[in-house]
Design a protein around this motif. Structure first.
Motif, short mmCIF file in Angstrom:
data_model
loop_
_atom_site.label_atom_id
_atom_site.label_comp_id
_atom_site.label_asym_id
_atom_site.label_seq_id
_atom_site.Cartn_x
_atom_site.Cartn_y
_atom_site.Cartn_z
N SER A 55 33.25 42.64 38.26
CA SER A 55 32.02 41.87 38.48
C SER A 55 32.21 40.40 38.08
N LEU A 56 33.26 40.14 37.24
CA LEU A 56 33.56 38.74 36.90
C LEU A 56 34.14 38.02 38.11
N PHE A 57 35.03 38.70 38.80
CA PHE A 57 35.73 38.04 39.91
C PHE A 57 35.00 38.19 41.24
N TRP A 58 34.57 39.44 41.50
CA TRP A 58 33.82 39.64 42.75
C TRP A 58 32.45 40.22 42.40
N PRO A 59 31.56 39.36 41.97
CA PRO A 59 30.27 39.92 41.52
C PRO A 59 29.56 40.70 42.64
N GLY A 60 29.09 41.87 42.25
CA GLY A 60 28.27 42.66 43.19
C GLY A 60 29.07 43.50 44.15
N LYS A 61 30.38 43.27 44.20
CA LYS A 61 31.17 44.01 45.20
C LYS A 61 31.45 45.44 44.73
#
Lengths: 612, 482
Positions: free
Chosen positions: B254-260
């Motif tokens: 969620s830090l790098f691809w939030p919500g994914k």
């Protein structure tokens, strides 16, 4: 491989599981079959199909045993949409046979499609011939349901008999026992005696399969109930007299009522204009109904019981009776009259000799004489004041049945109007006297009566002081006697001997000299009193109140004709012809009969376009 | 007594469990009476019209009795000897239906010979039971060996797969009931339980969200493996590690691809990687139970994200509706639920004593579908009431218990396994068929043994049962003659 002991344990476990599974199934089956009652009920509603069987409505006879309202068989054409043979259905031929037009059939079928398993009404009032032709036609999914509608052998008594129709939403709220497709009486006798005439509808519980097809009685018919036909009614009307009355009243607006004084039975009740009740039956019903509603003369209004008219000079009879009873008037008291009563605002009168006694005053309908009488009653010192005197007068008038409902079997009877002391106090801010309310002396002003009340007054005079509540039903099939309220004498507050006095005046007016001489019938001592009532709408109302013969009277009659002019010119001849016809069974004055039948009297409403 | 018996050693009926035969005859008779009631039509007046189901069924009953006699005549060793060839022939015929079969109720599972239709799976069940008995009774067979479990699993799965392809899943699922046999033969109960639980989860997957499913699956598999290996601490820490890692992975993602990446995806990834590790570990440590639970887990995981796909492609819409309506997801009184509702109404309206023979209202008026075949129990329930239904339930219960006892008294494992196979098939049919009429089970088109109308099923069940009776009879003959 496992050892024998382990194998044995596992077998036991499996046995336990098998037993557990069967226990669960068994308990569930027991619950469904033994405990939960829903399924038995649901099973019944599944296969039960209730078909209403309408009871034939009771028929109505006149007092001589002639039919006045009969039943006619007709058929409702129903459909169960899903059973229609969609490919082989010849809609054009169907429309011809069922007497329905194609667009209407289409809309009905579209509505039926919304619940394809349920019976749906396509059209009603199929005649027997149409039904037979339809049966031969063999249309799958369509069937007919038999029911009865009214048929009238003679076109009389539109308002009197009333009409039959489907119940309104409001009616059904008050009478939840009524089926939405069941006919009920909506006005007149049909309404008043609906509970007797309607009968009890039956129910046939049929067995239905999953496709909705019906297959005979369910459980050999143990749930079925047979329809109980409505009870027949013999009414007090004399059909021939009624027909004659309607003929004579044609072209005029008003009401005419005849009562048998000895019983209170209504012999004739005409409200004019009237209509042929047959036209409100069957397919033409809605068109006729709209037409009647649009008619400016308002034929649906039963003037005979609902009308509110000033009694005019006929009310002088009551005035005289009260004066005599109160002791302020003696038959031989002489009062002067020179074209009227000149005290206060005064009251006009026609020219006649002066002074006159009570007999002559009644016979010639002198206005001034009754102004004296009325004032003497009100100003009587014995009562201590005009207002107390008015109260005394008021009580006397009430005892004649004025100012309140008589309690006949017509539910929409009007109470007329009898002003009270309180009302005058309000209108005149407490300061009024006998001169202020002088117009009451000649039956004008705030005083209003229905023709029924006036006919009842005639019957009361004929009986010398009492009346039976007027009623329309003589006998109900299976019931020994009519309602006890119709077998009870209502006495007025006047001593019978005083009636002889005014009857003498009424007799004089017809048979010696006076306003009513045209009502004379050879061999029958007719007694009568004319009335000419002023009103704000136009020409005077014409009314006549009479009974005959003088001794042992057979008929008391009141005819009221709106804007008919003098009492003697319109109401009197009609009343006289009716008496003649009733007493002799013939018309001895065919020329007069012809003239009165053809007489047309204009009505102020004629020029108004009625809006709905 | 023994001597008397030995004199009749050649007699056909010697050693035959007459109690079982009597139970069979009673059930068949009651079934025929119910079919008569279900198909009775007042409008057909000729009593022996061939179009009557009950006349036809009477002929089938006669035929079934003759077949039963033949089965008893054949020496029991032949069943053992020809188990595999019969099985293979059965599979061949089953495959043939895929090509040349005809379709009934959406299932391409029938052979039609004139007016007579055969459903080969009915007979393949017998062959499968025989083959399974043969395999599992071999001396080298061990229920604890992964390879043997997989072999026996294949015997069951081969016809199951074909039947699913035929779109006749209902009939195939019967083979799943052989779990009962495996249990009797010593399969670790901590393997039986997860299989049952996973089966339940499969049904529940239509109503449960994927995350819940995944968590439950992890718990079921790891905990049952833990119960087998008794390695409490390590398995619990394994579980905790998986969940913790999943949290961390989700947090990092969620830090790098939030919500994914949601928690479900994180848990799925982590458990997939972990599964790989567990596989290597189990292979090295030769832990059979671990390996099997892992296989179960992976199998379910593969099915799970595709549950909807599977559900939509394998189960046809009417089956979906039935399962959904059974689970209460779908509520349509005139639709899928309608049949079950009407079945319950028919049974429920029977009351204690029923409405009497030919006096039914629901059955006669056609409210219950398939009233002479799959829903024959409704006819019984409506006309004979609780007295009739409980009597039939008792008969079935006794027959199944009797079959288990027959199995237990076999000298050879072959006979025992076969008897248990028959018992489990009957149990499954009774449970699912009666269960569906009373709303305990989703509607699956499988018949009530010996009672439902249909020659193919009656004869197949008769053969199935009478082979067990025959095997039992030879054991008893042997023991009598000893």
């Amino acid at each position: 491989m496992i050892d024998r002991h382990e194998g044995f344990l596992r077998m036991r476990t499996l046995q336990a599981i098998v037993l557990l599974i069967f226990a669960v199934i068994g308990l569930r089956v027991a619950y469904i079959q033994l405990i939960d009652p829903r399924y038995k009920e649901l099973a019944r509603t599944n296969v039960m199909f209730s078909q209403v069987e309408y009871a034939p409505r009771g028929e109505i006879f006149d007092r001589n045993g002639n039919y006045i309202a009969q039943n006619r068989e007709c058929y409702d054409l129903m459909v169960i949409y899903r059973d229609i043979n969609k490919h082989g259905f010849d809609s054009v031929r169907f429309c011809q046979i069922a007497g329905i037009d194609l667009p209407r059939l289409r809309t009905r079928l579209k509505q039926a499609r919304q619940n394809p398993r349920a019976p749906f009404l396509i059209t009603n009032f199929l005649s027997k011939e149409e039904k037979l032709r339809f049966d031969v036609g063999g249309f799958d999914g369509f069937y007919t349901v038999s029911r009865t509608i009214r048929s009238y052998p003679t076109p009389i008594g539109g308002n009197l008999l009333g009409e039959v129709g489907l119940p309104s939403e409001n009616y059904r709220k008050l009478h939840p026992e009524v089926h939405p497709n069941e006919y009920i009486g909506r006005t007149g006798i049909e309404k008043a005696y609906d509970y007797v005439l309607r009968g009890k509808r039956g129910i046939r519980v049929l067995e239905r399969n999953t496709h909705g097809a019906l297959k005979g009685s369910f459980m050999d018919g143990i749930f079925d109930t047979l329809p109980e036909p409505g009870k027949n009614i013999v009414c007090t009307i004399d059909a021939k007299l009624q027909l004659m009355g309607e003929e004579l009243m044609a072209g005029k607006v008003g009401g005419a009522i005849a009562i048998e004084p000895a019983t209170g039975e209504i012999l004739m009740m005409v409200s004019s204009p009237t209509f042929d009740p047959d036209r409100l039956v069957g397919r033409n019903r809605s068109r006729t109904y709209a037409e009647l509603l649009q008619n400016p003369r308002n034929p649906l209004y039963n003037r005979a019981v609902q009308g509110r008219y000033p009694p005019g000079s006929t009310f002088k009879l009551a005035q005289a009776l009260i004066g005599l009873e109160e002791g302020v008037l003696q038959a031989h008291d002489m009062h002067p009259c020179h074209n009227g009563y000149s005290v206060g605002r005064g009251v006009k009168c026609h020219s006649h000799k002066s002074p006159i006694d009570l007999y002559y005053a009644i016979a010639t309908s002198c206005n001034a004489y009754f102004c004296y009488v009325f004032r003497d009653i009100l100003d009587n010192k014995a009562h201590g004041g005009v207002k107390n005197g008015f109260d005394v007068w008021h009580n006397y008038v009430e005892s004649f049945g004025f100012g309140g409902r008589l309690g006949s079997d017509f539910l929409d009877e009007s109470s007329g109007a009898l002003p009270s002391r309180a009302r005058y106090d309000r209108v005149y801010h407490g300061s009024w006297n006998s001169l202020t309310v002088l117009s009451l002396s000649i039956g004008q002003g705030e005083m209003l009566c229905s023709p029924l009340q006036l006919a009842n007054f005639a019957a009361t005079i004929a009986n010398r002081g009492y009346y039976y509540t007027p009623h329309i039903v003589k006998q109900i099939e299976g019931i020994d006697s009519i309602d006890s309220r119709f077998r009870e004498r209502h006495y007025t507050m006047i001593d019978p001997k005083h009636y002889e006095t005014i009857i003498q005046g009424m007799w004089d007016g017809v048979n010696k000299e006076g306003t009513s001489t045209a009502a004379r019938l050879e061999g029958f001592d007719v007694c009568g009193k004319t009335g000419t009532a002023q009103n704000p709408n136009g020409k005077d109302h014409s009314t006549f109140l009479s009974f005959a013969p003088r001794n042992n009277p057979k008929i008391a009659i009141s005819v009221y004709i709106e804007h008919g002019g003098f009492g003697a010119s319109a109401a009197l001849p009609i009343a006289s012809l009716l008496e003649e016809y009733y007493l002799t069974d013939t018309i001895r004055r065919p020329a007069l009969y012809q003239r009165m039948k053809e007489l047309k009297i204009a009505h102020p409403n004629d020029n108004k376009k009625k809006r709905q | 007594m023994t001597t008397r018996r030995s004199v009749n050693s050649g007699s056909l009926l010697e050693g035959v469990d007459l109690g079982a035969v009597l139970l069979y005859l009673l059930i068949v008779l009651i079934g025929w009476v119910s079919i008569t009631a279900a198909s009775y039509n007042e409008e057909i007046t000729s009593l022996f019209s061939f179009s009557h189901f009950y006349i036809k069924q009477a002929i089938w009953v006669g035929l079934a009795l003759i077949v039963a006699l033949f089965v008893l005549l054949i020496d029991s060793q032949y069943y053992h000897r020809y188990a595999y060839p019969l099985y293979l022939a059965g599979l061949g015929v089953l495959l043939l239906t895929l090509v040349a079969g005809s379709t009934k109720n959406g299932a391409k599972a029938w052979f039609e010979l004139g007016s007579f239709a055969i459903q080969p799976i009915e007979f393949v069940k017998i062959a499968t039971a025989l083959a399974l008995a043969r395999l599992m009774s071999e001396y080298s067979f061990s229920i604890t060996k992964v390879g043997d479990i997989i072999k026996s699993g294949l015997i069951i799965c081969a016809p199951l797969l074909i039947v699913i392809l035929q779109n006749d899943t209902g009939s195939g699922i019967v083979l799943g009931s052989f779990l009962m046999v495996f249990y009797r033969e010593g399969l670790n109960k901590w393997l039986c339980i997860p299989v049952l639980l996973v089966a339940t989860l499969f049904i529940l997957s239509f109503v449960l969200p994927p995350l819940t499913m995944l968590v439950l699956l992890l718990l079921v598999c790891v905990l049952s493996e833990m119960m087998i290996t008794r390695q409490m601490r390590s398995r619990l820490s394994f579980l905790a590690a998986i969940f913790l890692t999943a949290f961390v992975v989700q947090a990092l993602c969620s830090l790098f691809w939030p919500g994914k990446i949601d928690f479900y995806m994180a848990l799925l990834m982590v458990s997939s990687v972990a599964a790989l590790g567990v596989a290597i570990y189990a292979f090295r440590a030769k832990l059979a139970a671990t390996f099997i639970t892992l296989a179960l887990f992976v199998g379910s995981i593969i099915f799970l994200p595709t549950t909807n796909y599977l559900f939509n492609s394998v189960l046809k819409s009417h089956q979906q509706d039935r399962i959904l309506s059974f689970l209460g997801v779908l509520d349509d009184p005139r639709g899928a639920d309608f049949n079950v509702r009407q079945a319950k109404i028919a049974i429920g309206s029977g009351g204690l004593f029923g409405k009497g023979f030919l006096e039914s209202t629901q059955i006669k008026n056609g409210f219950v579908p398939e009233k002479h075949t799959d829903f024959i129990f409704c006819t019984l329930g409506e006309e004979w009431g609780f007295v009739g239904t409980s009597f039939v339930l008792a008969l079935f219960c006794l027959l199944i218990l009797k079959l288990m006892r027959m199995g237990e008294r076999q000298e050879e494992p072959f006979g025992r396994i076969y008897c248990y196979c028959v018992a489990s098939i009957l149990m499954f049919h009774v449970l699912v068929n009666i269960g569906m009429t009373i709303g305990l089970m989703p509607v699956m088109g499988i018949p009530l043994p010996f009672m439902s109308y249909g020659g193919s099923s009656l004869i197949a069940f008769t053969i199935l049962l009478f082979i067990a009776i025959r095997l039992d009879a030879s054991t008893r003959r042997f023991s009598f003659n000893k």
